[in-house]
Design a protein around this motif. Sequence first.
Motif, PDB file in Angstrom:
ATOM      1  N   PHE A 101       9.573   9.365 -21.744  1.00 32.18           N
ATOM      2  CA  PHE A 101       9.341  10.395 -20.814  1.00 32.18           C
ATOM      3  C   PHE A 101       9.874  11.786 -21.277  1.00 32.18           C
ATOM      4  CE2 PHE A 101      13.662   8.248 -21.061  1.00 32.18           C
ATOM      5  CZ  PHE A 101      14.625   9.458 -21.229  1.00 32.18           C
ATOM      6  N   ASP A 149       5.135  10.537 -25.731  1.00 31.10           N
ATOM      7  CA  ASP A 149       4.112   9.873 -25.571  1.00 31.10           C
ATOM      8  C   ASP A 149       3.032   9.957 -26.696  1.00 31.10           C
ATOM      9  OD1 ASP A 149       3.914   8.143 -23.409  1.00 31.10           O
ATOM     10  OD2 ASP A 149       3.714  10.164 -21.873  1.00 31.10           O
ATOM     11  N   CYS A 194       0.850   8.777 -13.026  1.00 29.64           N
ATOM     12  CA  CYS A 194       0.419   9.410 -13.864  1.00 29.64           C
ATOM     13  C   CYS A 194      -1.002   9.885 -13.686  1.00 29.64           C
ATOM     14  CB  CYS A 194       0.150   8.249 -15.028  1.00 29.64           C
ATOM     15  SG  CYS A 194       1.579   7.708 -15.434  1.00 29.64           S
ATOM     16  N   SER A 242      -2.297  12.570 -16.295  1.00 30.51           N
ATOM     17  CA  SER A 242      -1.046  12.667 -17.153  1.00 30.51           C
ATOM     18  C   SER A 242      -1.159  11.468 -18.167  1.00 30.51           C
ATOM     19  CB  SER A 242       0.242  12.564 -16.410  1.00 30.51           C
ATOM     20  OG  SER A 242       0.360  13.633 -15.530  1.00 30.51           O
ATOM     21  N   ARG A 243      -0.391  11.815 -19.310  1.00 30.55           N
ATOM     22  CA  ARG A 243      -0.323  10.811 -20.235  1.00 30.55           C
ATOM     23  C   ARG A 243      -1.616  10.463 -20.951  1.00 30.55           C
ATOM     24  NH1 ARG A 243       3.245   5.972 -18.661  1.00 30.55           N
ATOM     25  NH2 ARG A 243       3.824   5.946 -20.799  1.00 30.55           N
ATOM     26  N   CYS A 266       4.284  13.043 -20.595  1.00 37.12           N
ATOM     27  CA  CYS A 266       4.941  12.388 -19.198  1.00 37.12           C
ATOM     28  C   CYS A 266       5.572  13.334 -18.614  1.00 37.12           C
ATOM     29  CB  CYS A 266       5.922  11.289 -19.386  1.00 37.12           C
ATOM     30  SG  CYS A 266       6.943  10.666 -18.217  1.00 37.12           S
ATOM     31  N   MET A 312       9.247   5.101 -15.276  1.00 33.41           N
ATOM     32  CA  MET A 312      10.278   6.119 -15.908  1.00 33.41           C
ATOM     33  C   MET A 312      11.408   6.320 -15.245  1.00 33.41           C
ATOM     34  SD  MET A 312       8.538   6.766 -18.834  1.00 33.41           S
ATOM     35  CE  MET A 312       6.793   6.667 -19.455  1.00 33.41           C
TER      36      MET A 312
END
Lengths: 140, 1022
Positions: free
Chosen positions: B304, B309, B750, B753-754, B761, B793
Amino acid sequence: MGEFEPKIVGFLCNWCSYTGADLAGTSRIQYPPNIRVIRVMCSSSVDPIYIVRALMEGADGVLIGGCHPGDCHYINGNYKARRRVVLLKNILGTLGLEEERVWIRWVSASEGQKFADTVTEMVDTIKKLGPNPIPTRWDI
Amino acid sequence: MTGNGNKIGAVAVVGGGIAGVQSALDLADMGFKVYLIEKTPAIGGIMAMLDKTFPTNDCSMCILSPKLVDCSRHQNIEIMTYSEVKSIEGEAGNFSVTVHKKPRYVDIEKCTSCNDCVDVCPISMPNEFEKGLSERKAIYKYYPQAIPNAYVIDKEGDDEHRACINCMMCVKACKVGAIDHDQVPEDIELNVGAVILSMGAQPFDPSVKKELGYGRYPNVITSMEFERILSASGPYQGKILRPGDMKEPRKIAWIQCVGSRDWQVDREYCSSMCCMYTAKEAVIAKEHNPEIEPTIFYIDIRSFGKDFDKYVDRAKNVHGIKYVRSKISEILEDKGSKDLILRYEDEAGELHEERFDMVVLSIGLGMTEGKKETMQKLGVEVNDFGFAYSNQENPVALVKPGIFMAGSFLEPQAIPESVMQASAAAAQVGALLREARGTLATPRPVYKERDISGEEPRIGVFLCHCGTNIGGKVDIPSVVEHTKSLDNVVFADENIYTCSEDTQKRIVDAIKEHGLNRVIVAACTPRTHEPLFKKSLAEAGLNPHLLEMTNIREHCSWVHEDGEQATWKAKELIAMTVAKSRHLEPIPTSTVEVTQKAMVIGGGVGGMTTALSLAGQGFDTMLVERKEALGGRLNDIRFTVEGIDVPKLLSNLKSKLEGEEKVTVLTGSKVTSISGYVGNYEAKIDTPDGEVEYTHGVVVITVGADEHIPSSYGYGTDERVVTQSQIEDYLAEAKPEEIALGETFVFIQCVESREGERNYCSRVCCMGAIKNALRIKELNPRAEVFVLYRDLMTYGFWERFYKQARGLGIVFMQYDVGRKPEVEFGEKVSVKVWEPLLQEEVELEADHLVLSSGMAADPNHDELAKMLKVPLNEDGFFLEAHVKLRPVDFSTRGVFLAGCCHGPKFIGETIYQAQAAAARAATLLANPSLEAEPNIAVVDVDMCSGCKTCISLCPYNAIVSVTEEIDGVEVTHADINEGLCQGCGTCVAACPSGAIDQRGFKDDQILAMIRALGACVPGGGE
């Protein structure tokens, strides 16, 4: 005359390599006595002139020790040092010198063994290369 | 000295791990006297035991050790090791702290760290620093780089091991008389104005988890043991061996969540750092030996933090580390080979057995019973998990005023969070004890300096035997004779211990008697003892920079067997140092004036907190906000689960700012330009009432981040698709009857994201989804809520809300990034997702589809970054000076950051980071002037061609090009700012004209050393 004993100048950065050499000491890790250390704040302050001057003065090898990539106390000095050494190596040949006389190595503060190994390996390599020919040449 | 506002300008910092060290340094720099109290024989804590740190793979000791040395050298810090706090009495501003100091049996002041005592000690015991993987003597140093750098005698031992037997061998061996077996424990009363508790938490002891075999199977080890194995200074010198038979393991398994997220051992929280340190350990193991095949067994990968990541992706894709989502049911040992057989269930519920050479248990942190008792004794309120109780509106303040806390004492956490909390606690102490600042601090002593200009070099050389450490190998008398033969050496002498108190007096006397104007100490490493000898020079009236040290111990007598060769080397090293010494010059102490005012850019919770904290510490502050209203994201957050009443928090902050005379708030305003450097900034601010100019000493950036606007899953085309903020707005006002029975909410985590362009994250969205899901269930328990997630997370104590959500029937379904949910729009929003446990696609009929799209940095930050010459990372967040140890500083001195512009984070995290930025800023603002680094670079204006090569290379933006008239000629040359230069020397080596020199490492000094070596012939002589 006994066996050829190379004379090596080591420019070590204050934060990682010099500290690593200290740790070799506190851990009593043995290595050949051929190196003379000159402490500098950062490997990036090693002017190529110093390296050339050391070779002109008869040093058989020069070691530049810096922090591992990403670890530099001054953000990225070690990258700059590396770039300079790479360029310098390109012109060593014109002086009639082998590239293997100039080493740049990353030694962290916890790598006493690596420091000792590096010096041992470098002394071996330079013993094989033989003495620096420059002091016997009068044309430069 | 009681009551009536008479506050004590001293602070007790309890716990000498990285948090305690950071608090101590910040407070000491602010002008407070600090007692740093540590239970073990040395400061450093858990960080000293780590090999590397994620996500940069920095060597832990390399970055920690300078901070420890700073602590030991700081005139305002008193380190008390082997000591514990017994009681804290009194009230904020005036506490009486009783410290129980155990006898060390070694006088720290006298000990020269020569190791002679260890060599003769007949008792061997398990080395606790090495986690029992190697042995130490009964007299020992806690770890090689320990601060204080002195030994300690263990007279306690344990049930199985006999400690010191009072044989007195060490007393005979110690040549400085540092050992005193008659020392007794003592109780020391400290009078302080505030207390910071940073006593940490303990790694979990996995032997209670019988099924994992720890303690029974030698090749099952903990992650802490593995850190020591990886360490080059560890029990196996950095070789990866398994303790059972010292064989090199090939297949290594890591098991996550050992002693975390586990109700069976009463630890229903996540320890936050294990996922990342495991990835790091696996990566480093592979770097040590590419043959190693690491497999990590995990529940969720909690990556996180900032750049985590990307690190995990590299671990998987570049280093080929295998990740298996599963929980281990048991570990068995093959009795013959000592290999381990893991039994586990995979995601689909299938059972597997796999053989490994070694198993590493990723253990979490927790509070031991002993620690809980101490906390009770000190009156610390404890939360459900046994950690110190923390209020999210001011996370580092204890319920009792005047006592603060930091680090894993309040929640298991990684280094940067601990460091930020440590600085945050320092900021609050700074505000509490504002009037007492400087009252108990020791000013730097000022000595009168002799002018040596025009004098020929007169060099004095002091050679150290260091007992037998140098003298036993190097023939010191012959080195002294040789040294005396060198030019300019007018004095050379030998001492048994050059660092001893009486030798300092001899050095001072010799300087005066022989008119020395250069001094060389040929002894140990300058890294520890240089300040001591510099002080002696200063006392004798010499500029301290006329000292040079040469290391004939660590670099000579300790590493060369042959005494003759070591002697020859020592002679040459001294000849080189003498050559440099001839060229030494006094270095003036340059100072930079400081305007003791701050500017804070960005008026969200981070900016408001920073401004209030700075004002509380007594500094005038300008707070500049681009929008019409203060508050930033607080204006959008309607409710929280952690107990923060956001509207109340916002109105409190606003009214405090209104009542604070020292803060000027400019809303609807924009900083258009900033020029200057640390201590001296000039800003121009565009305000609704015209341009304002402001002179200040430091800048804090708190410009925040916004919710990312998604473009996938039909967002923007179908109004049933909303973001977390939008659903929060709706739920904040919704009445129970508005939500129908069986009304279905699907959350997708997510989103954008990621992965891909936004491969990070956002830290807060899993909790955002859980917060909204809990609200829905509160409004109508019979509504349906599904959360489709990749890794949940809920790190640290957030885990409790995840458990609560599951208990209320909220369904969590894990999906893989390669197999994302698919959405179709009809009467309902149909969401198809692959269910790994069922091994089939499940279709959900949603009334609302909620997207967790995370946070994004404002692209406008680029402009501010350029203005202040500070960097952004590839995701557009500001990049701090060091991810671990300087989390709120920029590498440009005088500029700081806090809040979501550093990376997404929760309100409580922003609050302590903002306080931390205020503390770091205060360390500069507390003094009217700053001392510049001595070894800075200086430009010879006559030589400079004005080519600007140096400017682009300087990592600190310390060089500018200046055009001025000199003797009627216009000259363009480089100009180095003394306040910004950190003395790396990069520009010196780069200057094509040789116009730059580094003080203390000037070209002629270094070249003289090289020439001296050239003149040396084997066997000695110059």
